[in-house]
Design a protein around this motif. Structure first.
Motif, PDB file in Angstrom:
ATOM      1  N   LEU A  95      -3.340  -2.760  -0.810  1.00  0.00           N
ATOM      2  CA  LEU A  95      -2.768  -1.695  -1.639  1.00  0.00           C
ATOM      3  C   LEU A  95      -1.922  -0.783  -0.766  1.00  0.00           C
ATOM      4  O   LEU A  95      -2.323  -0.425   0.348  1.00  0.00           O
ATOM      5  N   PHE A  96      -0.755  -0.384  -1.284  1.00  0.00           N
ATOM      6  CA  PHE A  96       0.116   0.545  -0.559  1.00  0.00           C
ATOM      7  C   PHE A  96       0.715   1.560  -1.519  1.00  0.00           C
ATOM      8  O   PHE A  96       1.204   1.202  -2.596  1.00  0.00           O
ATOM      9  N   GLY A  97       0.716   2.824  -1.107  1.00  0.00           N
ATOM     10  CA  GLY A  97       1.432   3.868  -1.818  1.00  0.00           C
ATOM     11  C   GLY A  97       0.869   4.149  -3.191  1.00  0.00           C
ATOM     12  O   GLY A  97      -0.300   3.941  -3.489  1.00  0.00           O
ATOM     13  N   GLY A  98       1.728   4.648  -4.066  1.00  0.00           N
ATOM     14  CA  GLY A  98       1.330   5.019  -5.411  1.00  0.00           C
ATOM     15  C   GLY A  98       1.705   6.457  -5.703  1.00  0.00           C
ATOM     16  O   GLY A  98       2.353   7.138  -4.894  1.00  0.00           O
ATOM     17  N   VAL A  99       1.266   6.956  -6.867  1.00  0.00           N
ATOM     18  CA  VAL A  99       1.713   8.257  -7.346  1.00  0.00           C
ATOM     19  C   VAL A  99       0.683   8.764  -8.358  1.00  0.00           C
ATOM     20  O   VAL A  99      -0.177   7.997  -8.823  1.00  0.00           O
ATOM     21  N   LEU A 100       0.768  10.031  -8.706  1.00  0.00           N
ATOM     22  CA  LEU A 100       0.039  10.564  -9.856  1.00  0.00           C
ATOM     23  C   LEU A 100       1.036  10.665 -10.997  1.00  0.00           C
ATOM     24  O   LEU A 100       1.440   9.666 -11.550  1.00  0.00           O
ATOM     25  N   ASP A 101       1.500  11.876 -11.338  1.00  0.00           N
ATOM     26  CA  ASP A 101       2.553  11.946 -12.351  1.00  0.00           C
ATOM     27  C   ASP A 101       3.916  11.891 -11.666  1.00  0.00           C
ATOM     28  O   ASP A 101       4.024  11.863 -10.436  1.00  0.00           O
ATOM     29  N   GLN A 102       4.979  11.890 -12.476  1.00  0.00           N
ATOM     30  CA  GLN A 102       6.311  11.663 -11.918  1.00  0.00           C
ATOM     31  C   GLN A 102       6.759  12.769 -10.969  1.00  0.00           C
ATOM     32  O   GLN A 102       7.665  12.567 -10.149  1.00  0.00           O
ATOM     33  N   PHE A 103       6.143  13.944 -11.047  1.00  0.00           N
ATOM     34  CA  PHE A 103       6.562  15.048 -10.194  1.00  0.00           C
ATOM     35  C   PHE A 103       5.675  15.216  -8.961  1.00  0.00           C
ATOM     36  O   PHE A 103       5.917  16.090  -8.142  1.00  0.00           O
ATOM     37  N   SER A 104       4.639  14.406  -8.835  1.00  0.00           N
ATOM     38  CA  SER A 104       3.762  14.525  -7.677  1.00  0.00           C
ATOM     39  C   SER A 104       4.384  13.818  -6.477  1.00  0.00           C
ATOM     40  O   SER A 104       5.297  12.999  -6.611  1.00  0.00           O
ATOM     41  N   GLN A 105       3.854  14.135  -5.302  1.00  0.00           N
ATOM     42  CA  GLN A 105       4.328  13.467  -4.099  1.00  0.00           C
ATOM     43  C   GLN A 105       3.841  12.026  -4.079  1.00  0.00           C
ATOM     44  O   GLN A 105       2.682  11.734  -4.372  1.00  0.00           O
ATOM     45  N   ARG A 106       4.736  11.108  -3.719  1.00  0.00           N
ATOM     46  CA  ARG A 106       4.327   9.720  -3.575  1.00  0.00           C
ATOM     47  C   ARG A 106       3.482   9.552  -2.313  1.00  0.00           C
ATOM     48  O   ARG A 106       3.428  10.436  -1.460  1.00  0.00           O
ATOM     49  N   MET A 107       2.868   8.394  -2.175  1.00  0.00           N
ATOM     50  CA  MET A 107       1.929   8.143  -1.086  1.00  0.00           C
ATOM     51  C   MET A 107       2.464   7.044  -0.182  1.00  0.00           C
ATOM     52  O   MET A 107       3.302   6.238  -0.581  1.00  0.00           O
ATOM     53  N   ASP A 108       1.949   7.011   1.073  1.00  0.00           N
ATOM     54  CA  ASP A 108       2.378   5.980   2.016  1.00  0.00           C
ATOM     55  C   ASP A 108       1.196   5.403   2.797  1.00  0.00           C
ATOM     56  O   ASP A 108       1.372   4.901   3.909  1.00  0.00           O
ATOM     57  N   ASP A 109      -0.003   5.471   2.226  1.00  0.00           N
ATOM     58  CA  ASP A 109      -1.171   4.928   2.910  1.00  0.00           C
ATOM     59  C   ASP A 109      -1.363   3.460   2.545  1.00  0.00           C
ATOM     60  O   ASP A 109      -0.989   2.998   1.471  1.00  0.00           O
ATOM     61  N   LEU A 110      -1.958   2.718   3.493  1.00  0.00           N
ATOM     62  CA  LEU A 110      -2.145   1.275   3.372  1.00  0.00           C
ATOM     63  C   LEU A 110      -3.641   0.974   3.448  1.00  0.00           C
ATOM     64  O   LEU A 110      -4.330   1.439   4.363  1.00  0.00           O
TER      65      LEU A 110
END
Length: 740
Positions: free
Chosen positions: A583-598
């Motif tokens: 699994l990599f990255g992801g988001v909450l709602d469209q205005f939240s900060q995206r993720m970069d964890d693996l």
């Protein structure tokens, strides 16, 4: 011209270079990249009397920037156009040598005004040669009548003075001119079809200009000057048919041009931004496509000026693979990300299905489609294949396609050779459609088919998990606690409600989230699900890990002591070699900060593990899975979204292997005497290992053979450090290396 032997330059895929190859360096100011179709004595194999002289057909950088090339025995930078011709190119001019000859070699074939000599002269260009346009109009005309669905025009321009005057015109399509203040004016047919560039031209300075006309997909026009973009509308009925003539100049404005390209596609602003500010990486790879075959050259664009490397700034001067740098030095890591240099990507998009469909192919359909930098966003009903081995995109043209949509998942059945895509959301301008339809894509036939299954109709909506179960030969569709099974052979849909138990088999009152990420789990013959979202009683996000067992029609809530943070729409895929999930990255709602964890998940131990990787891309989300290609042992993450205003057109690959060797490469300029004794300082716990090899060069381009011993004489020295992890996972660390 001097001739330099490049025998020792590494060619991709070859352990040795074979026959000695000589490359003829152009004079200062000339460009190697613009010589498409030229006979290149430089590429003839030395010692082969009477051998045919290859022609350069094209070239490609993995990156951007200026190529170092040796003149008079010392490395210096020679301008080199980054791309050359690309698959959609209708016209590409590097302005090297005779213009009439260069035009005649185009495909399709072009010609120019008979009175060109005396009116248009050669000039120093942005990359090598250029074209000086002074006063008189220069007309270029193709023998074919072109009718592209979209159009991108790119050029470099350097005005002699900032003043008003015409630059380029395509009759019936567009006119590009300079205003008195240096701003560019783009005029298109129709009312209010006028754009003004956000960045002005300056006298004596090169500027990069891009014009995009996209009447079919985004119904948008764009003008991008030095990386700054403005956009306007473009009627869907607008036609680009009848493109036969391109006119340069014709007024009082005098200017030089270089790298003029006309392409039958709509480029993303991100591509034009990258072209306007090229930056070379420390080690670049240059592919030359010749009539004698393809060759890849490894070229160092800069050399370590300090002979001792021991801090993060020093480490940034090299190429790192499965190795990361921090204040303590270089450290081995199990993962490595690589930006895939795939030419001519689709329009940027997010919330699109990404499905591996065998034979090195990944299917992408629709999504929230937009320019990388500018609205509007539309659900374009386009179908793409990404070919992972060739690293190229292919847009398909099926006779029938589903309506464009986003937030829909899809899955591939190798048993039936088809992809199931169901439901989704239409959220383009004026749309708010909850699709409840069912489509299949026949992979080998490249054909969409709408189906109307027997049984209960699925409710309209988006973010529904779709997984193919090879044991049952059924597709499973998850909508909260409801599980539907689709039989593609019988065209039959059945639906059941599943209960939830914990790992001890005790019932729980957990409501299964919507918008989960899921994949088939071969170790349990079930389905692994993670994350998700609740809309009631209020919007919240989940970090639960579930295993669905179809024989018992049960969700099992797994007790994972550590797990990724709550999220939706990460990249997610099964590593079929190791039977683990990544699994990599992801988001909450469209205005939240995206993720970069693996992360990886081992279903045997039911444990999540945070993983480290070199070359990690920026934060991103908006994925309906990512693809895993077992033959290459690589994951592929396509497009996505970095933040609310930055949609992505990028392709990335990930290699994740706890036994993979790490590699760090550096090139040193040790001065004229090449003095200094080699040293390194590091740690190898357990049976972890560090090893080194070296090769030398007198000019910084042609390199000798690799050796286990460091050379003492030549000025330039390349060092490759190899990191081998220990059998118990011990990680080697390198604190410093160099010559002193």
């Amino acid at each position: 011209m001097r001739i330099f032997s490049l025998c020792s330059v590494a060619f991709a895929g070859l352990a040795a270079c074979g026959p000695e190859v000589e490359v003829r360096a152009a004079e200062p100011g000339g460009a190697f990249g613009g010589l498409a179709g030229e006979a290149l004595e430089s590429l003839a194999a030395a010692g082969e009397a009477g051998a045919a002289v290859p022609r350069l057909l094209g070239h490609r950088w993995e990156g951007q920037g200026l190529v170092p090339w040796p003149f008079e025995g010392a490395p210096r930078r020679l301008g080199f156009g980054p791309l050359g011709r690309t698959p959609s190119t209708l016209l590409y001019l590097g302005f090297e040598g005779d213009l009439v000859t260069e035009l005649a070699r185009q495909e399709p074939r072009w010609g120019c005004d008979a009175a060109v000599p005396g009116r248009v002269a050669s000039d120093g260009g942005r990359f090598g040669g250029g074209l000086a346009v002074r006063g008189a109009r220069l007309g270029l005309e193709t023998e074919a009548e072109l009718a592209p669905a979209a159009l991108t025009l790119e050029l470099w321009i350097r005005p002699e003075r900032v003043e008003r005057g015409p630059i380029l015109r395509i009759p019936g399509l567009l006119e590009l001119a300079s205003e008195g203040d240096g701003r560019l004016r783009l005029e298109l047919p129709g009312p209010r079809a006028l754009l003004f560039g956000a960045a002005p031209l300056a006298a004596g300075r090169w500027s990069h200009v891009g014009v995009v006309l996209d009447p079919a997909d985004l119904q948008q026009s764009r003008l991008v000057v030095d990386g700054r973009a403005v956009q306007g509308g473009l009627p869907q009925a607008a036609s680009l048919a009848g493109l036969r003539t391109l006119e340069l100049g014709g007024g009082g404005l005098s200017f030089a041009l270089d790298e003029l390209r006309l392409s039958a596609r709509a480029a993303n602003t991100a591509e034009l931004v990258a072209a306007s500010a090229p930056e070379a990486r420390p080690l670049e790879r240059l592919e030359l496509f010749t009539s004698a075959g393809a060759r890849t050259l490894e070229v160092w664009t800069g050399f370590a000026s300090e002979t001792v490397l021991d801090d993060p700034q020093d480490w940034s001067q090299g190429e790192l693979e499965h190795v990361v740098a921090d204040a303590d030095g270089l450290r081995w890591v199990p993962g490595h990300w690589r930006r895939v240099p795939a030419l001519e990507p689709p329009l940027a998009r997010t919330c699109h299905p990404t499905v591996f469909v065998g034979d090195g192919r990944v299917l992408v359909f629709s999504g929230e489609v937009r320019d990388s930098h500018l609205p509007p966003m539309r659900n374009v009903a386009d179908t793409w294949l990404f070919h992972v081995r060739e690293e190229r995109w292919e847009r398909l043209a099926p006779a029938l396609a589903p309506p464009g949509r986003c937030h829909q998942q899809a899955a591939w059945s190798p048993d039936h050779d088809l992809v199931l895509m169901s439901m989704g959301w239409g959220n383009g301008p004026g749309d708010n459609i909850q699709f409840d339809d069912t489509w299949v894509f026949h992979v080998d036939e490249q054909r969409w088919e709408e189906r109307h299954p027997e049984g209960p109709r699925l409710p309209g909506g988006s973010e529904r998990c779709v997984v193919y179960h090879p044991g049952l030969k059924l597709f499973l569709i998850f909508i909260g606690n409801q599980v539907s099974a689709y039989d593609p052979e019988r065209n039959l849909m059945r639906t059941r409600r599943a209960s939830v138990v914990d790992e001890r088999g005790r019932p729980t009152d957990l409501q299964v989230p919507l918008a989960m990420t899921a994949a088939y789990d071969p170790s349990s013959d079930g389905v692994l699900l993670f994350g998700g979202q609740y809309w009631q009683p209020e919007i919240s996000f989940s970090d639960v890990t579930l295993r669905y067992e179809p024989e018992r029609n049960l969700f099992v809530l797994l007790d994972a002591p550590e797990a990724p943070a709550p999220r939706v729409r990460p990249g997610f895929a099964l590593d079929t070699r190791r039977e683990r999930f990544v699994l990599f990255g992801g988001v909450l709602d469209q205005f939240s900060q995206r993720m970069d964890d693996l992360w990886s998940f081992d279903p045997a131990t039911r444990r999540w593990t945070r993983q480290e990787a070199s070359g990690t891309p920026s934060r991103r989300g908006g994925f309906m899975h990512m693809a895993y290609e077992p033959e290459l042992d690589r994951f592929f993450l396509l497009c996505g979204r970095h933040d609310p205003e930055r949609f992505l057109e990028e392709a990335w690959s990930l290699h994740l292997d706890e036994r993979a060797p790490g590699r760090a490469r550096f090139a040193f300029d040790r001065g004229a005497d090449g003095a200094g004794a080699w040293f390194h300082a590091g740690e190898t716990p357990g049976d972890a290992q560090l090893s080194f090899r070296f090769r030398a060069s007198r000019d910084g381009l042609a390199w000798g053979e690799w050796s286990a011993e460091p050379p003492r004489g030549p000025r330039y020295c390349e060092v490759e450090a190899t990191f081998l992890p220990g059998s118990a996972g011990e990680r080697p660390v390198l604190h410093a290396l160099g010559f002193r």
